[in-house]
Design a protein around this motif. Sequence first.
Motif, PDB file in Angstrom:
ATOM      1  N   GLY A  81       0.225  -1.093   0.106  1.00  0.00           N
ATOM      2  CA  GLY A  81       0.071   0.314  -0.001  1.00  0.00           C
ATOM      3  C   GLY A  81       1.039   1.376   0.179  1.00  0.00           C
ATOM      4  O   GLY A  81       1.149   2.220  -0.885  1.00  0.00           O
ATOM      5  N   LEU A  82       0.761   2.392   1.478  1.00  0.00           N
ATOM      6  CA  LEU A  82       1.752   3.379   0.865  1.00  0.00           C
ATOM      7  C   LEU A  82       2.483   2.986   0.388  1.00  0.00           C
ATOM      8  O   LEU A  82       3.399   3.948  -0.005  1.00  0.00           O
ATOM      9  N   LEU A  83       3.982   1.797   1.189  1.00  0.00           N
ATOM     10  CA  LEU A  83       5.014   1.344   0.988  1.00  0.00           C
ATOM     11  C   LEU A  83       5.408   1.795  -0.779  1.00  0.00           C
ATOM     12  O   LEU A  83       5.924   2.114  -1.205  1.00  0.00           O
ATOM     13  N   ALA A  84       4.000   1.295  -1.218  1.00  0.00           N
ATOM     14  CA  ALA A  84       4.321   1.368  -2.686  1.00  0.00           C
ATOM     15  C   ALA A  84       3.876   2.400  -3.565  1.00  0.00           C
ATOM     16  O   ALA A  84       4.825   2.782  -4.445  1.00  0.00           O
ATOM     17  N   VAL A  85       2.991   3.345  -3.041  1.00  0.00           N
ATOM     18  CA  VAL A  85       3.104   3.878  -3.630  1.00  0.00           C
ATOM     19  C   VAL A  85       3.461   5.428  -3.409  1.00  0.00           C
ATOM     20  O   VAL A  85       4.646   5.877  -4.774  1.00  0.00           O
ATOM     21  N   LEU A  86       4.585   5.057  -1.744  1.00  0.00           N
ATOM     22  CA  LEU A  86       5.831   6.259  -2.285  1.00  0.00           C
ATOM     23  C   LEU A  86       6.729   5.761  -2.986  1.00  0.00           C
ATOM     24  O   LEU A  86       7.333   6.892  -3.538  1.00  0.00           O
ATOM     25  N   GLY A  87       6.742   5.081  -3.048  1.00  0.00           N
ATOM     26  CA  GLY A  87       7.872   3.989  -3.866  1.00  0.00           C
ATOM     27  C   GLY A  87       8.298   4.314  -5.466  1.00  0.00           C
ATOM     28  O   GLY A  87       8.925   4.934  -6.481  1.00  0.00           O
ATOM     29  N   LEU A  88       6.701   4.227  -5.877  1.00  0.00           N
ATOM     30  CA  LEU A  88       6.159   4.646  -7.148  1.00  0.00           C
ATOM     31  C   LEU A  88       6.166   6.402  -7.438  1.00  0.00           C
ATOM     32  O   LEU A  88       6.489   7.041  -8.692  1.00  0.00           O
ATOM     33  N   ARG A  89       6.337   6.399  -6.359  1.00  0.00           N
ATOM     34  CA  ARG A  89       6.495   8.575  -6.610  1.00  0.00           C
ATOM     35  C   ARG A  89       7.791   9.302  -6.426  1.00  0.00           C
ATOM     36  O   ARG A  89       7.987   9.660  -7.061  1.00  0.00           O
ATOM     37  N   LEU A  90       8.397   8.033  -5.896  1.00  0.00           N
ATOM     38  CA  LEU A  90       9.822   8.152  -5.507  1.00  0.00           C
ATOM     39  C   LEU A  90      10.822   8.385  -6.792  1.00  0.00           C
ATOM     40  O   LEU A  90      11.704   8.425  -7.137  1.00  0.00           O
ATOM     41  N   VAL A  91      10.716   7.091  -6.959  1.00  0.00           N
ATOM     42  CA  VAL A  91      11.149   6.369  -8.393  1.00  0.00           C
ATOM     43  C   VAL A  91      10.411   6.863  -9.552  1.00  0.00           C
ATOM     44  O   VAL A  91       9.456   5.191  -9.444  1.00  0.00           O
ATOM     45  N   PRO A  92      10.414   7.401 -10.475  1.00  0.00           N
ATOM     46  CA  PRO A  92       9.818   7.682 -11.759  1.00  0.00           C
ATOM     47  C   PRO A  92       9.952   6.904 -12.528  1.00  0.00           C
ATOM     48  O   PRO A  92      11.224   6.759 -13.315  1.00  0.00           O
ATOM     49  N   VAL A  93       9.020   5.522 -12.653  1.00  0.00           N
ATOM     50  CA  VAL A  93       8.888   4.236 -13.646  1.00  0.00           C
ATOM     51  C   VAL A  93       8.136   4.332 -14.206  1.00  0.00           C
ATOM     52  O   VAL A  93       8.532   3.556 -15.378  1.00  0.00           O
ATOM     53  N   ALA A  94       7.181   5.440 -14.418  1.00  0.00           N
ATOM     54  CA  ALA A  94       6.163   5.490 -15.527  1.00  0.00           C
ATOM     55  C   ALA A  94       5.884   6.830 -15.520  1.00  0.00           C
ATOM     56  O   ALA A  94       5.890   7.501 -14.878  1.00  0.00           O
ATOM     57  N   PRO A  95       4.995   7.152 -16.728  1.00  0.00           N
ATOM     58  CA  PRO A  95       4.099   8.523 -16.634  1.00  0.00           C
ATOM     59  C   PRO A  95       3.311   8.491 -15.779  1.00  0.00           C
ATOM     60  O   PRO A  95       2.375   7.440 -14.808  1.00  0.00           O
ATOM     61  N   PHE A  96       3.162  10.156 -15.203  1.00  0.00           N
ATOM     62  CA  PHE A  96       2.503  10.085 -13.814  1.00  0.00           C
ATOM     63  C   PHE A  96       0.968   9.588 -13.795  1.00  0.00           C
ATOM     64  O   PHE A  96       0.616   8.880 -13.160  1.00  0.00           O
ATOM     65  N   SER A  97       1.035   9.833 -15.576  1.00  0.00           N
ATOM     66  CA  SER A  97      -1.182   9.463 -15.891  1.00  0.00           C
ATOM     67  C   SER A  97      -1.189   8.214 -15.938  1.00  0.00           C
ATOM     68  O   SER A  97      -1.814   7.249 -14.964  1.00  0.00           O
ATOM     69  N   ILE A  98      -0.400   7.184 -15.808  1.00  0.00           N
ATOM     70  CA  ILE A  98      -0.107   6.021 -15.954  1.00  0.00           C
ATOM     71  C   ILE A  98      -0.044   5.199 -14.342  1.00  0.00           C
ATOM     72  O   ILE A  98      -0.674   4.544 -13.830  1.00  0.00           O
ATOM     73  N   VAL A  99       0.612   6.130 -13.760  1.00  0.00           N
ATOM     74  CA  VAL A  99       1.308   4.990 -12.766  1.00  0.00           C
ATOM     75  C   VAL A  99      -0.020   5.791 -11.954  1.00  0.00           C
ATOM     76  O   VAL A  99      -0.664   4.402 -10.353  1.00  0.00           O
TER      77      VAL A  99
END
Length: 179
Positions: free
Chosen positions: A82-100
């Motif tokens: 949950g929270l850790l996954a979202v935080l990780g996706l926000r800190l490490v840009p793995v895909a465009p913002f909208s796709i995330v």
Amino acid sequence: LAPVIVIAVYVLGGIVLFPVTLLTAATIVTFGPVMGNLYGLAGWLASASLGFCVGRSVGLDWLSRLLGERFERLRCAAEKKGLLAVLGLRLVPVAPFSIVNLFIGASGIRFADFILGSMLGRIPGILAFTLFAVQLRTLAQSISLGKFLLVIVGLTLVFFGQRWITRQLAAATAPLEKP
């Protein structure tokens, strides 16, 4: 009326996959570090929330077909953390913002974890863009070697700081990537 316009631009930008980084930079340069960040955060969260809701409504089947097996592994890991996954996706840009945002919405992560993780993950970007915008404005008003060097040093520190955070987060979440 400026906040409403900024929020609308962010939401429209999210729909057409416009880079949120450029919108953030433009907002901070236009409105200054305090109001620019407040307007930008409001627009950023509105756009992110819309993407989350769309992802939740289109569901897992559509995104699974679109993204394949890797999506399913990421979704399982994200749902558990949950929270850790979202935080990780926000800190490490793995895909465009909208796709995330679509992915997080479809993954089953709670909206509260999405918002909190998104806001916490936004802090390094806010600091970096604020530093950049303030220095850019100062540099534009009166160019000097000292100010130019300060901008370069600041950007270098932000770059290396973000790389360090990315490595720390990658090390902490490495077990998440295993199926």
